[in-house]
Design a protein around this motif. Structure first.
Motif, PDB file in Angstrom:
ATOM      1  N   ILE A 249       0.830  -1.201   0.000  1.00 27.39           N
ATOM      2  CA  ILE A 249       0.000   0.000   0.000  1.00 27.39           C
ATOM      3  C   ILE A 249       0.870   1.259   0.000  1.00 27.39           C
ATOM      4  CG2 ILE A 249      -0.239   0.294   2.515  1.00 27.39           C
ATOM      5  CD1 ILE A 249      -3.326   0.691   1.850  1.00 27.39           C
ATOM      6  N   LEU A 250       0.397   2.316  -0.655  1.00 29.51           N
ATOM      7  CA  LEU A 250       1.025   3.643  -0.600  1.00 29.51           C
ATOM      8  C   LEU A 250      -0.079   4.650  -0.329  1.00 29.51           C
ATOM      9  CD1 LEU A 250       2.865   1.994  -2.790  1.00 29.51           C
ATOM     10  CD2 LEU A 250       3.640   4.270  -3.459  1.00 29.51           C
ATOM     11  N   ASP A 251       0.104   5.522   0.641  1.00 24.80           N
ATOM     12  CA  ASP A 251      -0.899   6.564   0.852  1.00 24.80           C
ATOM     13  C   ASP A 251      -0.624   7.761  -0.069  1.00 24.80           C
ATOM     14  OD1 ASP A 251       1.151   8.007   2.003  1.00 24.80           O
ATOM     15  OD2 ASP A 251       0.101   8.394   3.893  1.00 24.80           O
ATOM     16  N   ARG A 252      -1.505   8.760  -0.032  1.00 24.61           N
ATOM     17  CA  ARG A 252      -1.393   9.897  -0.953  1.00 24.61           C
ATOM     18  C   ARG A 252      -0.018  10.544  -0.881  1.00 24.61           C
ATOM     19  NH1 ARG A 252      -5.918  14.156  -0.254  1.00 24.61           N
ATOM     20  NH2 ARG A 252      -7.115  12.497  -1.261  1.00 24.61           N
ATOM     21  N   ASN A 253       0.451  10.710   0.342  1.00 22.29           N
ATOM     22  CA  ASN A 253       1.752  11.319   0.572  1.00 22.29           C
ATOM     23  C   ASN A 253       2.857  10.517  -0.136  1.00 22.29           C
ATOM     24  OD1 ASN A 253       3.295  13.260   1.774  1.00 22.29           O
ATOM     25  ND2 ASN A 253       2.454  12.912   3.825  1.00 22.29           N
ATOM     26  N   ALA A 254       2.802   9.212   0.008  1.00 24.18           N
ATOM     27  CA  ALA A 254       3.807   8.346  -0.625  1.00 24.18           C
ATOM     28  C   ALA A 254       3.706   8.425  -2.147  1.00 24.18           C
ATOM     29  CB  ALA A 254       3.627   6.905  -0.150  1.00 24.18           C
ATOM     30  N   ILE A 255       2.462   8.396  -2.647  1.00 22.06           N
ATOM     31  CA  ILE A 255       2.247   8.486  -4.105  1.00 22.06           C
ATOM     32  C   ILE A 255       2.891   9.761  -4.643  1.00 22.06           C
ATOM     33  CG2 ILE A 255       0.490   8.746  -5.929  1.00 22.06           C
ATOM     34  CD1 ILE A 255      -1.461   7.235  -3.958  1.00 22.06           C
ATOM     35  N   ASN A 256       2.618  10.874  -3.964  1.00 23.98           N
ATOM     36  CA  ASN A 256       3.122  12.157  -4.455  1.00 23.98           C
ATOM     37  C   ASN A 256       4.641  12.272  -4.364  1.00 23.98           C
ATOM     38  OD1 ASN A 256       0.900  14.095  -5.417  1.00 23.98           O
ATOM     39  ND2 ASN A 256       0.002  12.999  -3.676  1.00 23.98           N
ATOM     40  N   LYS A 257       5.216  11.688  -3.333  1.00 21.58           N
ATOM     41  CA  LYS A 257       6.685  11.687  -3.235  1.00 21.58           C
ATOM     42  C   LYS A 257       7.278  10.980  -4.459  1.00 21.58           C
ATOM     43  CE  LYS A 257       7.433  13.051   1.208  1.00 21.58           C
ATOM     44  NZ  LYS A 257       8.072  14.315   1.542  1.00 21.58           N
ATOM     45  N   VAL A 258       6.684   9.834  -4.812  1.00 14.89           N
ATOM     46  CA  VAL A 258       7.206   9.064  -5.945  1.00 14.89           C
ATOM     47  C   VAL A 258       6.999   9.826  -7.255  1.00 14.89           C
ATOM     48  CG1 VAL A 258       7.012   6.912  -7.254  1.00 14.89           C
ATOM     49  CG2 VAL A 258       6.904   6.853  -4.767  1.00 14.89           C
ATOM     50  N   VAL A 259       5.836  10.435  -7.413  1.00 12.72           N
ATOM     51  CA  VAL A 259       5.573  11.212  -8.637  1.00 12.72           C
ATOM     52  C   VAL A 259       6.597  12.345  -8.752  1.00 12.72           C
ATOM     53  CG1 VAL A 259       3.927  12.715  -9.822  1.00 12.72           C
ATOM     54  CG2 VAL A 259       3.120  10.629  -8.687  1.00 12.72           C
ATOM     55  N   ALA A 326      12.650   8.097  -2.635  1.00 11.91           N
ATOM     56  CA  ALA A 326      11.929   9.367  -2.812  1.00 11.91           C
ATOM     57  C   ALA A 326      11.852  10.123  -1.492  1.00 11.91           C
ATOM     58  CB  ALA A 326      10.528   9.109  -3.364  1.00 11.91           C
ATOM     59  N   ILE A 327      11.625   9.393  -0.412  1.00 10.17           N
ATOM     60  CA  ILE A 327      11.531  10.061   0.891  1.00 10.17           C
ATOM     61  C   ILE A 327      12.909  10.575   1.316  1.00 10.17           C
ATOM     62  CG2 ILE A 327      10.976   9.786   3.339  1.00 10.17           C
ATOM     63  CD1 ILE A 327       8.987   7.581   2.476  1.00 10.17           C
ATOM     64  N   VAL A 328      13.932   9.748   1.110  1.00  8.74           N
ATOM     65  CA  VAL A 328      15.285  10.139   1.506  1.00  8.74           C
ATOM     66  C   VAL A 328      15.695  11.424   0.808  1.00  8.74           C
ATOM     67  CG1 VAL A 328      17.730   9.526   1.323  1.00  8.74           C
ATOM     68  CG2 VAL A 328      16.075   7.819   2.109  1.00  8.74           C
ATOM     69  N   THR A 329      15.477  11.498  -0.520  1.00  8.27           N
ATOM     70  CA  THR A 329      15.952  12.667  -1.263  1.00  8.27           C
ATOM     71  C   THR A 329      15.065  13.887  -1.058  1.00  8.27           C
ATOM     72  OG1 THR A 329      14.810  11.757  -3.152  1.00  8.27           O
ATOM     73  CG2 THR A 329      17.191  11.474  -3.092  1.00  8.27           C
ATOM     74  N   SER A 330      13.882  13.677  -0.477  1.00  2.00           N
ATOM     75  CA  SER A 330      13.014  14.840  -0.305  1.00  2.00           C
ATOM     76  C   SER A 330      13.461  15.695   0.871  1.00  2.00           C
ATOM     77  CB  SER A 330      11.554  14.397  -0.139  1.00  2.00           C
ATOM     78  OG  SER A 330      11.340  13.872   1.137  1.00  2.00           O
ATOM     79  N   GLY A 331      14.524  15.284   1.544  1.00  2.00           N
ATOM     80  CA  GLY A 331      15.114  16.172   2.545  1.00  2.00           C
ATOM     81  C   GLY A 331      15.102  15.625   3.946  1.00  2.00           C
ATOM     82  N   TYR A 332      16.066  16.052   4.751  1.00  3.26           N
ATOM     83  CA  TYR A 332      16.111  15.738   6.171  1.00  3.26           C
ATOM     84  C   TYR A 332      16.251  14.242   6.456  1.00  3.26           C
ATOM     85  CZ  TYR A 332      14.659  20.577   6.212  1.00  3.26           C
ATOM     86  OH  TYR A 332      14.586  21.895   6.006  1.00  3.26           O
ATOM     87  N   VAL A 365       4.621   9.771   5.980  1.00  2.00           N
ATOM     88  CA  VAL A 365       4.287   9.047   4.757  1.00  2.00           C
ATOM     89  C   VAL A 365       3.963   7.612   5.181  1.00  2.00           C
ATOM     90  CG1 VAL A 365       5.180   8.309   2.515  1.00  2.00           C
ATOM     91  CG2 VAL A 365       5.980  10.455   3.537  1.00  2.00           C
ATOM     92  N   VAL A 366       2.854   7.065   4.670  1.00  2.44           N
ATOM     93  CA  VAL A 366       2.540   5.686   5.046  1.00  2.44           C
ATOM     94  C   VAL A 366       2.561   4.786   3.819  1.00  2.44           C
ATOM     95  CG1 VAL A 366       0.969   4.141   6.264  1.00  2.44           C
ATOM     96  CG2 VAL A 366       1.062   6.556   6.894  1.00  2.44           C
ATOM     97  N   PHE A 367       3.314   3.732   3.931  1.00  6.87           N
ATOM     98  CA  PHE A 367       3.332   2.710   2.887  1.00  6.87           C
ATOM     99  C   PHE A 367       3.684   1.399   3.586  1.00  6.87           C
ATOM    100  CE2 PHE A 367       7.957   2.112   2.520  1.00  6.87           C
ATOM    101  CZ  PHE A 367       8.419   3.237   3.191  1.00  6.87           C
ATOM    102  N   GLY A 368       3.742   0.313   2.851  1.00  6.53           N
ATOM    103  CA  GLY A 368       4.182  -0.919   3.508  1.00  6.53           C
ATOM    104  C   GLY A 368       3.503  -2.160   3.012  1.00  6.53           C
ATOM    105  N   HIS A 369       3.808  -3.240   3.743  1.00  2.77           N
ATOM    106  CA  HIS A 369       3.361  -4.576   3.372  1.00  2.77           C
ATOM    107  C   HIS A 369       1.960  -4.798   3.926  1.00  2.77           C
ATOM    108  CE1 HIS A 369       7.533  -4.718   2.438  1.00  2.77           C
ATOM    109  NE2 HIS A 369       7.920  -4.750   3.696  1.00  2.77           N
ATOM    110  N   ALA A 370       0.969  -4.276   3.216  1.00  2.00           N
ATOM    111  CA  ALA A 370      -0.397  -4.289   3.714  1.00  2.00           C
ATOM    112  C   ALA A 370      -0.887  -5.696   4.021  1.00  2.00           C
ATOM    113  CB  ALA A 370      -1.308  -3.639   2.680  1.00  2.00           C
ATOM    114  N   GLY A 371      -0.481  -6.651   3.214  1.00  2.00           N
ATOM    115  CA  GLY A 371      -1.023  -8.004   3.312  1.00  2.00           C
ATOM    116  C   GLY A 371      -0.695  -8.705   4.604  1.00  2.00           C
ATOM    117  N   ASP A 372       0.336  -8.271   5.313  1.00  2.00           N
ATOM    118  CA  ASP A 372       0.578  -8.870   6.630  1.00  2.00           C
ATOM    119  C   ASP A 372       0.513  -7.836   7.747  1.00  2.00           C
ATOM    120  OD1 ASP A 372       3.054  -7.756   6.009  1.00  2.00           O
ATOM    121  OD2 ASP A 372       3.890  -9.683   5.420  1.00  2.00           O
TER     122      ASP A 372
END
Lengths: 468, 468
Positions: A249-259, A326-332, A365-372
């Protein structure tokens, strides 16, 4: 460190004993926080070298820190009390496959991705696949019981190890398990050592179990208007009769970071996307995705895109792989959590994280292994902003406590290390800590194996952030 | 037993404390050998009752023997040093399913078959399925890490337990694991306790993981002219790309026992038959059996019968279920071994057993879980014929040693108990025994939990047969 000990190490390690400050410094960090300085580093290449090093550490009571590729997100290899770092990254000489027995034998420094490649060349599969598999070592995976996206169907590292060679704290070489999948001879030391984060013994070889490689895969992307429904859909899919091989799963925040990061074409306005892979015979994969689609229709979800070819499928999985970079390069600084909850509680966890994000005004940012149920709420923070760091601490603590309240766990796959030890008793109780410590003390009475990990030290109340 | 201790037990157990000789006698045996007399039996029905009993045993240093349905083949529940038997068979009050979380919670006395039925009523599956599943308890399965025919694809009991409630030797109640499949918080006590044969803690509740029930199954019977080719075919099938859900073998002796016992129509002259089940979507099962057939053709095997309907399939599996009863009723004492070898060594093991059978002039029947190398060479013997018993001892010892030599194990699924402890060090080495004993001593310092099991006692050299 004791001079005699150093001299003894020099005698058999020669050039592979590193003592210069500039060398030692690069062994002081990992993928979590903190910088520590070991007294020396030994670049071991054999069981005998490990054994001799352990004997010296045992004699002089020197802390020993085993280290693979240092990708740990929980502080596993950090030499928090100085001492000796055992660098396993150079020891990749053994990587042998026995296709008729469906097993691979590997030395600790072998890169996990090389195990995948070898297995696949025989039409077999080694399922555990942590995101860092192209650079991490199997030794680190074993120490931390690494997971990955295939966990939902195939389980984690521990489920694929049937035997180990280990060096005990007093320098004995033991074999645990063997070459058979079933083995109930005495206590299951294999499964006790895996995931014990280098605190009970040092692993010098592993026997890994393989399975036939599934003939094919197909992937669907499901797009959600709200996070709660996204959470609900997970149980719905898993009780539909289909067993997805991946479910991320990727939440909106995660989607936008990747975009933003990679310019991919993804629905920026979606509350979340779920990537679902099914594997097996190509003839049934479409049918399985139909069953998934039917199950989702019942809760009003119908925005599903099925990858039409292998390129499109690869692109979808690329999205998931890009979240962390994407999260790493977005800063901090990136703080990755891996609190894990029962499947039916995923919607509640999503709701809670959303609440916490607003309460503490943080970029989560929320993402991860939704299935478990293994989510990765990840926070970007400026470590120099002490007010923000304080809010991060509070937020993380609240996430941990809520996960436990829901019947979940502090850590699904990253380990406790230095990062979560302050919260250990919250999950396993004070009596549980004593019970675990009794095992530690029995097997490592001088506390030389990875000291300062898993168990909180007196007065430890918060995350490592503020203890540094 | 100490009178004060007995008085204290009486106080809270009332009628469920059994002290009469005729009652105690029926708690003195199991599915292996030997008859022992406990001092008393407590028919526990709650965690509190277990906890109170353990506290008394701890105070007065009385041996404690947990017992389910006493189907153990390795002596697991035998009260070899007297003391208290904890009878769990009456405690089946808790059997709860949480279908959205894909879990079941059960008290120790629940019959394994009832867990299967509950899961299946929700279209889910609890895969571990020991032959005794219609009568054995989940508590016994947990203590011994029971296996069964689905092990080849789905693993064993340990692979489906994600949490436990346990009572420690000093009477504390702890939770291990939780409700999530992934959990790396501290040491994996769940997997350490399961299979530890009641020697490290007493299990009072288990949280079991379920998977979606496969849509359908199909079964083939493969008939062999020689045992060596039968052995070879196992690796051949497992590397063909298909993952059978069951793979069971019967040698000529086993086939004939079943024919004599149940009058079934089976090839009496075959060297062996292999039963192979595939499961999953009905559309691919025929295709998978075709792949198996193709793979076998390459080694000259072409006598394959595929069950044409569910009745025929059920009949084939009935054959496997009848092997043990057929051996039992054919006379004398049945000695069941479960030495397990790497897949590629199965032909060697078959050859060796055949050699041993002739060398010692014994009636050995071979059957078992071929797909995971877990064979059950089973000997019918007259315990009053001391010459024959001596030959049985020698034969069994030779089987054990050869299994270890091949990289296998003494016990794949039955456990060590009293039956195999004399050979423990052969497999795990003297240092390995010391390492395991250190864990035992740390968690049960007074040695009150199932004493006399797993670890050999001084001077113990042979099987229990001659020690009685």
């Amino acid at each position: 460190m004791n001079n005699n000990a150093m001299e003894k190490l020099k005698n058999f390690m020669g050039d592979r004993l590193l003592t210069e400050i500039d060398e030692r410094v690069s062994y002081g960090y990992d993928g979590s926080f903190g910088q520590y300085l070991p007294d020396c580093v030994v670049q071991v290449l054999s069981t005998e070298e490990v054994q001799q090093t352990v004997c010296i550490a045992n004699e002089y009571e020197i802390p020993l820190y085993a280290r693979g590729a240092s990708t740990s997100l929980s502080g596993g290899p950090l030499p928090v009390h100085g001492g000796i770092v055992l660098d396993f990254s150079q020891w990749h000489s053994k990587l042998e496959i026995y296709p008729e027995d469906l097993i691979i034998k590997a030395s600790p420094g072998v890169i996990t991705g090389d195990i995948h490649k070898l297995a696949e060349s025989y039409n077999l599969m080694y399922p555990p696949d942590p995101s860092s598999s192209s650079i991490c070592t199997i030794g680190g995976n074993l120490a931390e019981n690494a997971g990955g996206p295939r966990g939902v169907k195939y389980g984690v590292t521990k489920d694929y190890v049937i035997g180990l060679e280990i060096v005990t704290a007093d320098g004995k070489v033991l074999k645990t398990g063997g070459n058979t999948v079933k083995n109930v001879t005495g206590y299951d030391l294999t499964k006790l050592i895996i995931g014990s984060e280098g605190t009970l013994a040092i692993i010098t070889e592993a026997t890994l179990r393989l399975i036939p490689k599934p003939l094919d895969t197909r992937t669907a992307m499901i797009i959600f208007d709200d996070l709660y429904t996204a959470g609900q859909s997970i149980s719905k899919i898993l009780t539909s009769g289909v067993r997805p091989s991946k479910m991320e799963i990727l939440d909106r925040n995660a989607i936008n970071k990747v975009v933003d990061y990679a310019g991919l074409d993804l629905p920026r306005e979606a509350a979340a996307i779920l990537l679902v892979e099914v594997d097996g015979d190509p003839d049934v994969l479409s049918k399985e995705l139909d069953i998934v689609q039917e199950a989702l229709k019942k809760i009003g979800v119908d925005d599903i895109q099925i990858a039409s070819d292998k390129e499109e499928e690869a692109r979808l999985w690329q999205v998931r792989k890009l979240v962390s970079p994407a999260i790493v390069t977005s800063g901090y600084t990136k703080i990755s959590e891996d609190a894990t909850v029962p499947l039916s509680k995923i919607p509640d966890m999503f709701r809670k994280i959303d609440e916490i994000k607003r309460k503490y005004n943080l970029n989560i940012v929320v993402f991860g292994h939704a299935g478990d149920g293994n989510l990765h709420p990840t926070i970007n923070t400026n470590m120099r902003d002490s007010d923000e760091v304080g809010r991060v601490e509070d937020a993380v603590e609240e996430i941990f406590k809520y996960a436990i309240e829901l019947g979940g766990t502090l850590s699904g796959e990253h380990g406790i290390g230095t990062m979560k030890k302050a919260f250990l008793a919250n999950e396993i109780s004070d009596d549980g800590v004593l019970f675990q410590k009794a095992i530690k003390k029995a097997l490592d009475p001088k506390n030389i194996l990875n000291p300062g990990k898993i168990f909180p030290e007196p007065g430890e109340k918060r995350l490592v952030l503020q203890n540094d």
